[in-house]
Design a protein around this motif. Structure first.
Motif, short mmCIF file in Angstrom:
data_model
loop_
_atom_site.label_atom_id
_atom_site.label_comp_id
_atom_site.label_asym_id
_atom_site.label_seq_id
_atom_site.Cartn_x
_atom_site.Cartn_y
_atom_site.Cartn_z
N GLY A 207 -37.75 11.91 -10.59
CA GLY A 207 -39.08 12.33 -10.18
C GLY A 207 -39.72 13.32 -11.13
O GLY A 207 -40.94 13.49 -11.13
N ARG B 82 -37.20 12.71 -4.30
CA ARG B 82 -37.66 12.28 -5.62
C ARG B 82 -39.18 12.41 -5.72
O ARG B 82 -39.72 12.84 -6.76
CB ARG B 82 -37.25 10.83 -5.89
N THR C 39 -31.10 10.42 -9.09
CA THR C 39 -32.26 9.72 -8.53
C THR C 39 -33.43 10.68 -8.36
O THR C 39 -34.58 10.37 -8.70
CB THR C 39 -31.90 9.10 -7.17
N VAL C 40 -33.14 11.87 -7.85
CA VAL C 40 -34.20 12.86 -7.63
C VAL C 40 -34.74 13.39 -8.96
O VAL C 40 -35.95 13.60 -9.11
CB VAL C 40 -33.68 14.01 -6.75
#
Length: 247
Positions: free
Chosen positions: A99, A150, A95-96
């Motif tokens: 980013g 993120r 998820t991060v």
């Protein structure tokens, strides 16, 4: 000081119902700004309109003197937790890493350095040990920290957060606001939709007071005065409590 956000005569409506009317203001770089107001004031609507996530009826929004389309990679957005599918099969670290995608370019995959940066961002928010967990397995505060990580991974110039403190534990809230203050002090611009009036003097240096129209904008100590707040909250204000103020 440069102007970070410029809003001129912004109007937004939903199905013919006016949500924002003639909203104009400018925010300079290096400020931590809270958007407050009563129920139905249009706080989240304003945030989404700034990011062009919803249609405007009228008005102009500029980010660092350009359109949001031109500045998309310079802006990070943390939505309300209720708008996220927590059942999606993705881990915390992945998820991060998302980013980092805006800076990668089309069809390019994250490199080792990008993955290392994502891990560093998780360390920053204090949950690196949860990197291999599925995001739905986390507590509310941990989930919010993942999405702040993120946003950090994107390395933007501006951060927009919609109710980041709702449903989070005390430790997570303290971690989040500490990071947001650090970002401000480093010259970044941070805009937060917020509901808890009891904490605005501790969290922000400027406030936008909204009730479909712009009631006031300026230093916290000026906007938080009862006679000013009363213009937005009306009859709600004399009995209002910090926990009763919401989007």
């Amino acid at each position: 000081m440069n102007i970070a956000i410029s809003v001129k005569e912004l109007y937004v409506s939903y199905f013919g119902n006016e949500a924002l009317k003639n909203v104009s203001f400018t925010i300079n770089e290096g400020n931590l700004v809270g958007i407050i107001g009563p129920n139905g004031a249009g706080k989240s609507t304003l945030l989404k309109a700034l990011l062009n996530l919803i249609s405007k009826d009228k008005g102009e929004v500029q980010i660092l003197g350009k359109s949001i389309k031109e500045m998309r990679t310079k802006v990070a957005y943390v939505p309300q937790r209720s708008n996220i599918d927590w059942d999606f099969p993705i881990t915390v670290i992945d998820t991060v890493i998302l980013g980092t995608y805006p800076s990668l370019g089309i069809f390019k995959r994250p490199k080792k350095v990008d993955k290392a940066w994502a891990y560093e961002c998780l360390e920053k928010v204090g949950i690196a040990e949860l990197r291999n967990r599925q995001i739905g397995e986390l507590s509310g505060g941990q989930q919010q920290r993942v999405f702040l990580a993120r946003a950090l991974a994107q390395k933007p110039e501006m951060y927009f957060l919609d109710e980041p403190f709702v449903g989070v534990d005390v430790t997570s809230e303290e971690t989040i606001i500490s990071i947001l203050k650090e970002l401000r002090d480093s010259g970044k611009t941070v805009v937060v939709v917020h509901h808890d009036l009891s904490k605005v003097t501790h969290y922000f240096n400027q406030l936008i007071l909204l009730n479909k129209e712009l009631i006031d904008y300026g230093a916290v100590e000026d906007v938080i005065k009862p006679e000013v707040l009363g213009k937005a909250y009306g009859n709600q204000f004399p009995s209002i409590t910090a926990t009763e103020v919401s989007v």
